[in-house]
Every structure is written in structure tokens, then in C-alpha cells.
Write an enzyme that holds these catalytic residues in place. Structure first.
Site, mmCIF file in Angstrom:
data_model
loop_
_atom_site.group_PDB
_atom_site.id
_atom_site.type_symbol
_atom_site.label_atom_id
_atom_site.label_comp_id
_atom_site.label_asym_id
_atom_site.label_seq_id
_atom_site.Cartn_x
_atom_site.Cartn_y
_atom_site.Cartn_z
ATOM 1 N N PRO A 1 0.840 -1.128 -0.069
ATOM 2 C CA PRO A 1 0.093 -0.130 -0.017
ATOM 3 C C PRO A 1 0.782 1.169 0.131
ATOM 4 C CG PRO A 1 0.003 -1.196 2.148
ATOM 5 C CD PRO A 1 0.467 -1.912 1.158
ATOM 6 N N ASN A 2 0.353 2.081 -0.704
ATOM 7 C CA ASN A 2 0.700 3.641 -0.948
ATOM 8 C C ASN A 2 2.009 3.635 -1.700
ATOM 9 O OD1 ASN A 2 -1.132 4.844 0.838
ATOM 10 N ND2 ASN A 2 -0.127 3.681 2.449
ATOM 11 N N ARG B 1 5.380 11.733 -3.398
ATOM 12 C CA ARG B 1 5.115 12.463 -2.085
ATOM 13 C C ARG B 1 6.267 12.179 -1.201
ATOM 14 N NH1 ARG B 1 1.164 14.068 -4.439
ATOM 15 N NH2 ARG B 1 -0.956 14.175 -3.888
ATOM 16 N N TYR C 1 11.312 8.715 0.886
ATOM 17 C CA TYR C 1 11.166 7.873 -0.247
ATOM 18 C C TYR C 1 11.941 8.128 -1.332
ATOM 19 C CZ TYR C 1 7.852 5.877 3.209
ATOM 20 O OH TYR C 1 7.222 5.452 4.330
ATOM 21 N N ASN D 1 8.347 -5.454 -1.388
ATOM 22 C CA ASN D 1 8.115 -4.468 -0.343
ATOM 23 C C ASN D 1 6.833 -4.306 0.085
ATOM 24 O OD1 ASN D 1 7.940 -2.257 1.319
ATOM 25 N ND2 ASN D 1 9.239 -0.952 -0.047
ATOM 26 N N ALA E 1 3.119 -1.120 4.859
ATOM 27 C CA ALA E 1 2.853 -1.214 6.084
ATOM 28 C C ALA E 1 2.161 -2.707 6.542
ATOM 29 C CB ALA E 1 1.527 -0.209 6.251
ATOM 30 N N HIS F 1 4.293 -5.081 8.751
ATOM 31 C CA HIS F 1 4.048 -5.145 10.578
ATOM 32 C C HIS F 1 2.831 -5.779 10.903
ATOM 33 C CE1 HIS F 1 7.377 -2.082 9.252
ATOM 34 N NE2 HIS F 1 6.522 -1.407 8.547
ATOM 35 N N ASP G 1 1.674 -16.207 5.672
ATOM 36 C CA ASP G 1 1.425 -17.365 5.187
ATOM 37 C C ASP G 1 1.523 -17.669 3.725
ATOM 38 O OD1 ASP G 1 0.815 -17.911 7.981
ATOM 39 O OD2 ASP G 1 -1.197 -17.475 7.685
ATOM 40 N N GLU H 1 12.894 -9.278 1.020
ATOM 41 C CA GLU H 1 12.301 -8.342 1.568
ATOM 42 C C GLU H 1 13.028 -6.913 1.324
ATOM 43 O OE1 GLU H 1 11.359 -8.985 5.543
ATOM 44 O OE2 GLU H 1 10.498 -6.882 5.941
ATOM 45 N N HIS I 1 12.996 -2.584 1.897
ATOM 46 C CA HIS I 1 12.438 -1.510 2.598
ATOM 47 C C HIS I 1 13.210 -0.117 2.277
ATOM 48 C CE1 HIS I 1 9.501 -3.631 4.826
ATOM 49 N NE2 HIS I 1 10.233 -4.589 5.176
ATOM 50 N N ILE I 2 12.609 0.737 1.623
ATOM 51 C CA ILE I 2 13.061 1.734 0.895
ATOM 52 C C ILE I 2 14.038 2.701 1.977
ATOM 53 C CG2 ILE I 2 13.002 3.897 -0.107
ATOM 54 C CD1 ILE I 2 10.484 2.795 -1.372
ATOM 55 N N SER I 3 13.121 2.854 3.160
ATOM 56 C CA SER I 3 13.610 3.570 4.355
ATOM 57 C C SER I 3 14.338 2.700 5.275
ATOM 58 C CB SER I 3 12.406 4.336 4.902
ATOM 59 O OG SER I 3 11.755 3.402 5.483
ATOM 60 N N ARG J 1 13.319 4.441 12.595
ATOM 61 C CA ARG J 1 11.763 4.937 12.399
ATOM 62 C C ARG J 1 10.848 4.574 13.850
ATOM 63 N NH1 ARG J 1 9.446 4.832 6.796
ATOM 64 N NH2 ARG J 1 7.895 6.465 7.558
ATOM 65 N N ARG K 1 7.596 0.034 13.323
ATOM 66 C CA ARG K 1 8.075 -0.679 12.175
ATOM 67 C C ARG K 1 9.312 -1.480 12.070
ATOM 68 N NH1 ARG K 1 5.540 3.177 8.395
ATOM 69 N NH2 ARG K 1 5.221 5.119 9.257
HETATM 70 O O1 CA2 Z 1 10.567 1.829 3.827
HETATM 71 C C1 CA2 Z 1 9.767 1.319 3.321
HETATM 72 O O2 CA2 Z 1 9.970 0.830 2.180
HETATM 73 C C2 CA2 Z 1 8.276 0.843 3.971
HETATM 74 O O3 CA2 Z 1 8.168 -0.322 3.588
HETATM 75 C C3 CA2 Z 1 7.359 1.702 3.441
HETATM 76 C C4 CA2 Z 1 5.852 1.749 3.990
HETATM 77 C C5 CA2 Z 1 5.995 1.740 5.586
HETATM 78 O O4 CA2 Z 1 4.847 1.570 6.019
HETATM 79 C C6 CA2 Z 1 7.020 0.652 5.946
HETATM 80 O O5 CA2 Z 1 7.222 0.727 7.488
HETATM 81 C C7 CA2 Z 1 8.523 1.143 5.544
HETATM 82 C C8 CA2 Z 1 5.254 3.005 3.449
HETATM 83 C C9 CA2 Z 1 4.985 3.053 1.893
HETATM 84 C C10 CA2 Z 1 4.487 4.527 1.650
HETATM 85 O O6 CA2 Z 1 4.809 4.756 0.468
HETATM 86 C C11 CA2 Z 1 4.838 5.943 0.019
HETATM 87 C C12 CA2 Z 1 5.797 6.543 -1.051
HETATM 88 C C13 CA2 Z 1 5.736 7.564 -1.289
HETATM 89 C C14 CA2 Z 1 5.112 8.717 -0.575
HETATM 90 C C15 CA2 Z 1 4.404 8.336 0.368
HETATM 91 C C16 CA2 Z 1 4.261 6.986 0.741
#
Ligand code: CA2
Length: 145
Positions: A11-12, A19, A24, A75, A78, A81, A88, A99, A101-103, A108, A112
Site C-alpha cells: 500500500p501507498n 510524495r 522515499y 516491499n 505497512a 508489520h 502465510d 524483503e 524497505h526503502i527507508s 523510525r 516499524r
Molecule cells: O521503507 C519502506 O519501504 C516501507 O516499507 C514503506 C512503507 C512503510 O509503512 C514501512 O514501514 C516501510 C510505506 C510506504 C508508503 O509509500 C509512500 C511512498 C511515497 C510517498 C508516500 C508513501
């Protein structure tokens, strides 16, 4: 025939590059797909990149990958977590799972710091920005050689 690597995004992540660039980065998911395809080409691997905002759809993408793909880069956003269902599903996949994760999730909020998916992942790439996806494809080249 070249092996396929499925790159799944939760998601997102469709908002990547649009954004919160301070967290990110500026690259879009299309940029990520292109970078992964280029690395894959050099390794003789095909890649496909998919994204969904829905947990059930992500589970079904894993099911589909069971039939089509040699490895999964994921990736989960959310759902990392929260989702036992995703864990499963990944446990039914026979190939390697990386796996991404960008950040740096460990810098954080504490919620997370735990990942259900890490219980299944063969490798984890955290905090390398969007470059982490291409690094994961590179690793697939080693694991699937
Ligand atoms: O760091 C990552 O890649 C995460 O998987 C990103 C998730 C976050 O919930 C994880 O804890 C860490 C959030 C993805 C949101 O992606 C966006 C990208 C651009 C702008 C806004 C949100």
C-alpha cells in the site's frame, strides 16, 4: 526460457516519487521497474513489478507467483508489520524471497521494527533507498544461479 522475478509492492507505494521525497526519494515505481529490468537483463532474468493497496490482492499476487516466478522481491509497505496472511502466503512459495524497505525502518517508529515477512525472507535490504530493489534483483541472480 529466462526465469521471472516478481517484484511486489504494497500500500501507498504507487505514490513513490510523488510524495514524501525526504523519506522515499524522487524515483517513481516506473523508474524502479526500469532499473530492475536492466539489472535483470544483465543476469538473464525477466522481471515484472506489481503494486496493490489491498492485502487480499497482495496474497493473490503471491499465489500467482507460485505458478510463474522463480523468486519474489517484496516491499509489503505497512503490511510488513501487520499481515500474518501475507506471511502465510509467502510460506507457500518455494523460491527465494527478498524483503526490501526503502527507508531504514530501524531508525523510525518502533512499530516499524517488527516484520512478519522477515520470518520467511531469505534476505532483507533496508534503508538503501529505491536502489534496494535493484540490489535485491542482483541477489536473486546469485541465489538462482
Ligand atoms: O521503507 C519502506 O519501504 C516501507 O516499507 C514503506 C512503507 C512503510 O509503512 C514501512 O514501514 C516501510 C510505506 C510506504 C508508503 O509509500 C509512500 C511512498 C511515497 C510517498 C508516500 C508513501
Amino acid at each position: 526460457m529466462a526465469k521471472l522475478i516478481t517484484i511486489l509492492n504494497g500500500p501507498n507505494l504507487n505514490l513513490l516519487g510523488k510524495r514524501q521525497p525526504e523519506i522515499y526519494g524522487h524515483e517513481t515505481l516506473d523508474d524502479v521497474a526500469a532499473a530492475c529490468a536492466e539489472v535483470g537483463r544483465g543476469l538473464g532474468l525477466n522481471t515484472e513489478l506489481l503494486q496493490t493497496n489491498h492485502e487480499g490482492a497482495l496474497v493473490e499476487m503471491v499465489h500467482k507467483a507460485r505458478e510463474t516466478s522463480a523468486g519474489i522481491v517484496i516491499n509489503p509497505g505497512a503490511f510488513t508489520h501487520t499481515s500474518v496472511a501475507l506471511l502465510d502466503a509467502l510460506n507457500t512459495f518455494e523460491g527465494p524471497v527478498i524483503e526490501v524497505h526503502i527507508s531504514n525502518v530501524h531508525q523510525r517508529e518502533s512499530f516499524r521494527h517488527h516484520s512478519y515477512v522477515s520470518l520467511r525472507a531469505n534476505g532483507i535490504i533496508v534503508g538503501c533507498g529505491t536502489e534496494g530493489y535493484a540490489l535485491a534483483v542482483r541477489r536473486m541472480g546469485t541465489l538462482l544461479a
